[in-house]
Each structure stands twice: as structure tokens, then as C-alpha cells.
Design a protein around this motif. Structure first.
Motif, PDB file in Angstrom:
ATOM      1  N   ILE A   1      -2.554 -10.071 -28.140  1.00 44.25           N
ATOM      2  CA  ILE A   1      -1.910  -9.586 -26.917  1.00 44.25           C
ATOM      3  C   ILE A   1      -2.787  -9.877 -25.704  1.00 44.25           C
ATOM      4  N   GLY A   2      -4.095  -9.632 -25.838  1.00 49.33           N
ATOM      5  CA  GLY A   2      -5.007  -9.897 -24.727  1.00 49.33           C
ATOM      6  C   GLY A   2      -5.049 -11.365 -24.345  1.00 49.33           C
ATOM      7  N   THR A   3      -5.006 -12.244 -25.333  1.00 50.58           N
ATOM      8  CA  THR A   3      -5.024 -13.684 -25.054  1.00 50.58           C
ATOM      9  C   THR A   3      -3.776 -14.106 -24.288  1.00 50.58           C
ATOM     10  N   ALA A   4      -2.621 -13.643 -24.737  1.00 49.13           N
ATOM     11  CA  ALA A   4      -1.374 -13.984 -24.045  1.00 49.13           C
ATOM     12  C   ALA A   4      -1.349 -13.375 -22.650  1.00 49.13           C
ATOM     13  N   ARG A   5      -1.906 -12.182 -22.510  1.00 46.03           N
ATOM     14  CA  ARG A   5      -1.919 -11.532 -21.208  1.00 46.03           C
ATOM     15  C   ARG A   5      -2.740 -12.343 -20.206  1.00 46.03           C
ATOM     16  N   HIS A   6      -3.811 -12.947 -20.678  1.00 46.34           N
ATOM     17  CA  HIS A   6      -4.649 -13.758 -19.795  1.00 46.34           C
ATOM     18  C   HIS A   6      -3.852 -14.933 -19.218  1.00 46.34           C
ATOM     19  N   VAL A   7      -2.991 -15.519 -20.023  1.00 50.05           N
ATOM     20  CA  VAL A   7      -2.146 -16.619 -19.543  1.00 50.05           C
ATOM     21  C   VAL A   7      -1.222 -16.125 -18.433  1.00 50.05           C
ATOM     22  N   VAL A   8      -0.651 -14.950 -18.632  1.00 49.04           N
ATOM     23  CA  VAL A   8       0.268 -14.394 -17.638  1.00 49.04           C
ATOM     24  C   VAL A   8      -0.460 -14.097 -16.330  1.00 49.04           C
ATOM     25  N   THR A   9      -1.609 -13.444 -16.412  1.00 50.31           N
ATOM     26  CA  THR A   9      -2.324 -13.061 -15.190  1.00 50.31           C
ATOM     27  C   THR A   9      -2.786 -14.291 -14.414  1.00 50.31           C
ATOM     28  N   GLU A  10      -3.180 -15.335 -15.114  1.00 50.15           N
ATOM     29  CA  GLU A  10      -3.588 -16.563 -14.423  1.00 50.15           C
ATOM     30  C   GLU A  10      -2.409 -17.183 -13.682  1.00 50.15           C
ATOM     31  N   ARG A  11      -1.257 -17.193 -14.311  1.00 49.54           N
ATOM     32  CA  ARG A  11      -0.081 -17.777 -13.660  1.00 49.54           C
ATOM     33  C   ARG A  11       0.337 -16.924 -12.458  1.00 49.54           C
ATOM     34  N   LEU A  12       0.272 -15.624 -12.617  1.00 49.72           N
ATOM     35  CA  LEU A  12       0.614 -14.752 -11.495  1.00 49.72           C
ATOM     36  C   LEU A  12      -0.355 -14.953 -10.331  1.00 49.72           C
ATOM     37  N   ALA A  13      -1.638 -15.083 -10.650  1.00 52.51           N
ATOM     38  CA  ALA A  13      -2.647 -15.271  -9.602  1.00 52.51           C
ATOM     39  C   ALA A  13      -2.428 -16.565  -8.832  1.00 52.51           C
ATOM     40  N   SER A  14      -1.862 -17.562  -9.499  1.00 49.50           N
ATOM     41  CA  SER A  14      -1.614 -18.844  -8.828  1.00 49.50           C
ATOM     42  C   SER A  14      -0.332 -18.828  -8.008  1.00 49.50           C
ATOM     43  N   GLY A  15       0.413 -17.732  -8.101  1.00 49.27           N
ATOM     44  CA  GLY A  15       1.652 -17.605  -7.332  1.00 49.27           C
ATOM     45  C   GLY A  15       2.865 -18.226  -7.982  1.00 49.27           C
TER      46      GLY A  15
END
Length: 512
Positions: A40-54
Motif C-alpha cells: 500500500i505504501g509503495t502504491a501511495r508513493h506513486v499517487v503522491t508523486e503524480r499529485l505533486a506534479s499536478g
């Protein structure tokens, strides 16, 4: 974490019926395994990176449904995700039982542990907190088209945030008060958490698991009353022997079971050269029911470990998914419903044979010799109605057309409604079993049969509630009392002990 006996580790693997029953009853506390939480933490990192990039992520920083093209700013994300939960608290009707809601929350956690959801680990901790403290959301059962239980799981997600209602300590309370008494804090939805909490089919799968297990119990009872009526009618056991050796799957299983019961004690000499189909093809009818029910149940178990999120995280990318349409599960459940209609007709036909005076010189309406009575003839009208209720609920509805959300959502399964219809079928099947037992016990007494084995257990339980019919008497309360008794855990336990069907009984966790 130090493991204790009451813990049940969720790993992202399928949850069988024994595990689901323990979770539903609250005797085992679900705990997430560390490996799954790592995914779950690994997948969450992908989401947060994409959100941070807008970049847009459906339902995380964009609207949903027909508002999918609305992109929210970073400052709006927390408010939007918490508001999304409130917007999807719209269910109505009678609430689901507490065990079903507990199972649903565990299924949501378990499917997330595969690492595809993209939700935050904190969301999973919040779900597990409700389960640990036994704060059970009130989930009204109407509000899902069967393409993600938005209006149902929305009521669960709302409780996480302190909205809606929940059961705690035997009281139905405002969610905020239930959380306070349990020592829990309202959860603030992070981006992606809201949709991950509410846009899954966990309630449908939990309710489907519950009803197919109840159906398994009803079928086991009907197999017992089917033995009793076949004995009373002087049916030949030869077709069961043939099915046991020449058929496959459910037919062979049913054939072996019926053959074993006929061989376990005194069986009357067959009363005809060739039995009616309702007697001769008992193994085929029950076998089809066993097959279709097992297929549905196996698919439901598989679904407890499959991510039905949209979107999902795969290969370090956030991808749109169609996994929220549980069509194969629905079709298997509908097939089982059709099997129930055939089974109900089979039971009805045996009830008619018991009453029409053409087998073994049994009197018409099973009226005792020398008595001036109408007997059991009127009872067949109830049997016919029960059959028709079961048959009418077997008509498939999953292919009905529906278009919502600006034309974006034009596929649905209506799985929650189908589950509700199956619940009605199971209830009516149980009452048919009571009618068959009542008629069979009367026929056994009139014929002077010696009853042994599991048929004797059914006969004795029937006679404890419904005495020999000599003079006409009101039967409504008697039928309902016998229905309750034959469906009781004590009766089921006695039937399973006397006439086991090991693999089936273990799979559905029917034995204590």
C-alpha cells in the motif's frame, strides 16, 4: 506486533467462509500484514508523486462521474475528498446486518493489501480501527447499481469522518458520538482516500457471501426433507446409484449422498416400475443447485482479494480500471437463483405426489382413515405460492439498461438487488422444506414406515412441532414454528453429523 488468538491476519489473499464468519461475528479481529501494508505504501508513493506534479488522478484531484473534467487545486483537495464522502451518503431502506458490514470493511482492507488501490496507509488504519473497537457503520441497503457500491460504502466512509450513524456497544448513535465513546478520532480523507473508501463492491460481496452460505444451509435441509419424502413415497434409490457412478460434479455428489441415506437404514420396496421425474431426477436437480451455488461462492471468495478500485496503481502508473463491474460474480449468483427455481419446483412436485393419493395407497390429502377431514390439500396452495415466489425472483435483471452520469455510466449489475432477491428465495425455500417435512411425516405414519438415519432426525423434529394430523386444525403458526426449528443451528448440526457432505460443508463453514 505480538499476535494474539483473536487476531486474523489479512494478507491480500482470498478470504474463505470460515474467516468471513469469524470476522462477521466479531470473534476474530482483522489485522493487516506488514507486507501488504508495504505494498500500500509503495502504491501511495506513486499517487503522491503524480499529485505533486499536478497531473490529474480521477477522484483524487478531479471530480467524479459527469464532473470528471473538473480539476481541483492543491488547496481544495482535502475539502474535496471529505465532501466527496458526504455527497455519497445517500442510501435508504433497512440497514444491513452488523456481520455483513464488518465483513465488508475487512474485504475493503484485504483488497487494498494487494497494493493497487493507491490509498494512504492511514485510511487502512482507520478501517481497522473501526473493526478493532467494533464501531459498525449503519449501512442502509438501497443505494447501489452494482457497479461499485457508492451509496452503500459511502455510509461506511462517512462514519470514518464522523458523519452518519454507527452501532457501538449495542446502541445506534451519531457517528461522532460512537467514535468518541470508542476512543477514536474522525479521519480526514487524504487525496484518493475518499474514492478508495467508497467506490468498491465490498458490501455487495459481503452480502453475497452471507446469502450463498445461508442458501447452502437451506439446500442441506432440503436434501434431508427430500430423503424423508422420497422414503414416504417409496421412491427407487436406483437413479441415485446411477448418478453417483455415471454423473459428474454436483450430480455425482448429490447421487452419492442420497444413495448413502437410502443404504443407511430400512428403505421401502419401490412402489412403481418407473418413478415420476421429480423422484427419479432428484440427484440432477440438487446437483445443479450444488454446482451453481458452489460456482457463485468460489467467485465471491476470489473477489475478496481482487482490487475493484478505479483508478488503480500498476507498474508505477495510475491507470483507469473497469474492475468495479462485478459482472461474473453477478452472473454466477443469478445462475444459482435459477437453480433454486428448479429446486423449488422439484419440492413442490413431491408435495403434490404426497397428497394426491396415487403413491403407495396413501389417502388423498393424507387424511387419516375413518376421519372426516379436509386434510393437507389446502396446504398445497401455500406450496404453489412459495414456488412461484422463488421462480419469479430467478428472472435475470443484470442486463437491464441504465444510463447515468452524463452517459459515462451505462453498465451495471444490480448485484445488491440480486442478493436481496436471493435472500427472499432462501427464506421461501426454508418454508418449503417445512411443508415437505410436515407432509412426509404424515405419509410415513400412514404407511407405517420405519425411519432411520438423518430421515429419522427430520421426522422426530417434525413430530415434536407438528403432531399427527387427525382432525382439521389451523396450521399457520405450526408451519412457521417448524420452519424455524428445521432452520435452527441445532437442526443443521444434527443433519450434518448424521449425513455429512464433507467438502461442501467445510467449504461453507457449516460445521461449528
Amino acid at each position: 506486533m505480538l499476535a494474539t488468538a483473536d487476531m486474523l491476519y489479512l494478507t491480500g489473499q482470498p478470504l474463505g467462509f470460515a474467516a468471513l464468519e469469524a470476522i462477521g461475528a466479531g470473534t476474530r479481529r482483522p489485522v493487516a500484514c506488514e507486507i501488504g501494508m508495504g505494498r500500500i505504501g509503495t502504491a501511495r508513493h506513486v499517487v503522491t508523486e503524480r499529485l505533486a506534479s499536478g497531473l490529474p488522478i480521477y477522484g483524487a484531484n478531479t471530480g467524479v462521474g459527469s464532473m470528471k473534467d473538473k480539476l481541483w487545486t492543491a488547496d481544495d483537495l482535502v475539502e474535496f475528498n471529505n465532501s466527496l464522502v458526504k455527497a455519497h451518503h445517500f442510501g435508504t431502506g433497512e440497514p444491513f446486518s452488523l456481520p455483513i458490514v464488518r465483513k465488508a470493511m475487512a474485504i475493503r482492507v484485504n483488497t487494498a493489501l494487494g497494493g493497487y488501490s493507491g490509498c494512504s496507509p492511514e485510511l487502512i488504519d482507520a478501517f481497522l480501527g473501526l473493526l478493532e473497537k467494533d464501531v459498525v457503520p449503519v449501512v442502509r441497503r438501497h443505494g447501489s447499481m452494482g457497479c461499485a457500491d457508492i451509496g452503500l460504502m459511502g455510509q461506511v466512509a462517512a462514519v470514518l469522518t464522523g458523519e452518519g450513524e454507527a452501532w457501538y456497544g449495542g446502541e445506534r448513535l451519531p457517528a461522532a458520538e460512537a467514535l468518541r465513546r470508542a476512543g477514536l478520532q474522525p479521519y480526514s480523507m487524504q487525496p484518493r482516500d475518499a474514492l478508495a473508501a467508497l467506490s468498491v463492491n465490498a458490501i455487495s460481496h459481503a452480502a453475497a457471501a452471507n446469502v450463498v452460505r445461508e442458501a447452502a444451509k437451506a439446500i442441506r435441509n432440503l436434501m434431508v426433507t427430500g430423503v424423508l419424502s422420497s422414503l414416504a413415497l417409496g421412491a427407487s434409490a436406483d437413479p441415485w446409484r446411477v448418478a453417483a457412478r455415471l454423473s459428474a460434479h454436483g450430480e455425482a455428489l448429490a447421487g452419492r449422498w442420497f444413495e448413502a441415506q437410502a443404504a443407511s437404514g430400512h428403505w421401502p420396496t419401490p412402489s412403481a416400475i418407473h418413478d415420476p421425474l421429480s423422484l427419479r431426477m432428484t440427484a440432477q436437480v440438487f446437483g445443479a443447485c450444488l454446482d451453481t451455488l458452489m460456482n457463485a461462492a468460489e467467485r465471491i471468495v476470489e473477489a475478496t482479494a481482487q482490487s475493484d478500485d478505479n483508478p488503480v496503481v500498476m507498474d508505477d502508473h495510475v491507470m483507469a480500471s473497469g474492475g468495479s463491474l462485478p459482472l461474473s460474480t453477478t452472473l454466477y449468483v443469478e445462475a444459482a437463483q435459477t437453480g433454486f427455481a428448479h429446486l423449488a419446483r422439484n419440492v413442490l412436485n413431491r408435495c403434490v405426489l404426497l397428497s394426491n393419493g396415487v403413491r403407495r395407497n396413501l389417502p388423498v390429502n393424507l387424511v387419516a382413515p375413518g376421519e372426516a377431514a379436509t386434510g393437507f390439500g389446502p396446504l398445497l396452495k401455500l406450496a404453489v405460492e412459495l414456488y412461484m415466489r422463488i421462480q419469479s425472483l430467478a428472472v435475470p435483471i443484470s442486463a437491464q439498461s441504465i444510463v447515468v452520469a452524463g452517459g459515462l455510466e451505462e453498465e451495471a449489475t444490480f448485484l445488491p438487488l440480486i442478493v436481496e432477491r436471493m435472500e427472499s428465495q432462501v427464506r421461501d425455500l426454508r418454508q418449503l422444506a417445512a411443508l415437505e417435512a410436515m407432509l412426509s411425516a404424515q405419509a410415513v405414519d400412514l404407511a407405517g414406515d420405519s425411519v432411520e438415519g438423518v430421515a429419522a432426525i427430520a421426522y422426530e423434529r417434525t413430530r415434536a412441532v407438528s403432531p399427527f394430523y387427525r382432525k382439521d386444525r389451523p396450521l399457520s403458526a405450526e408451519i412457521e414454528a417448524l420452519d424455524r426449528d428445521l432452520a435452527s443451528p441445532e437442526a443443521l448440526s444434527a443433519f450434518l453429523a448424521a449425513a455429512p457432505m464433507a467438502d461442501f460443508d467445510v467449504f461453507f463453514a457449516l460445521k461449528p
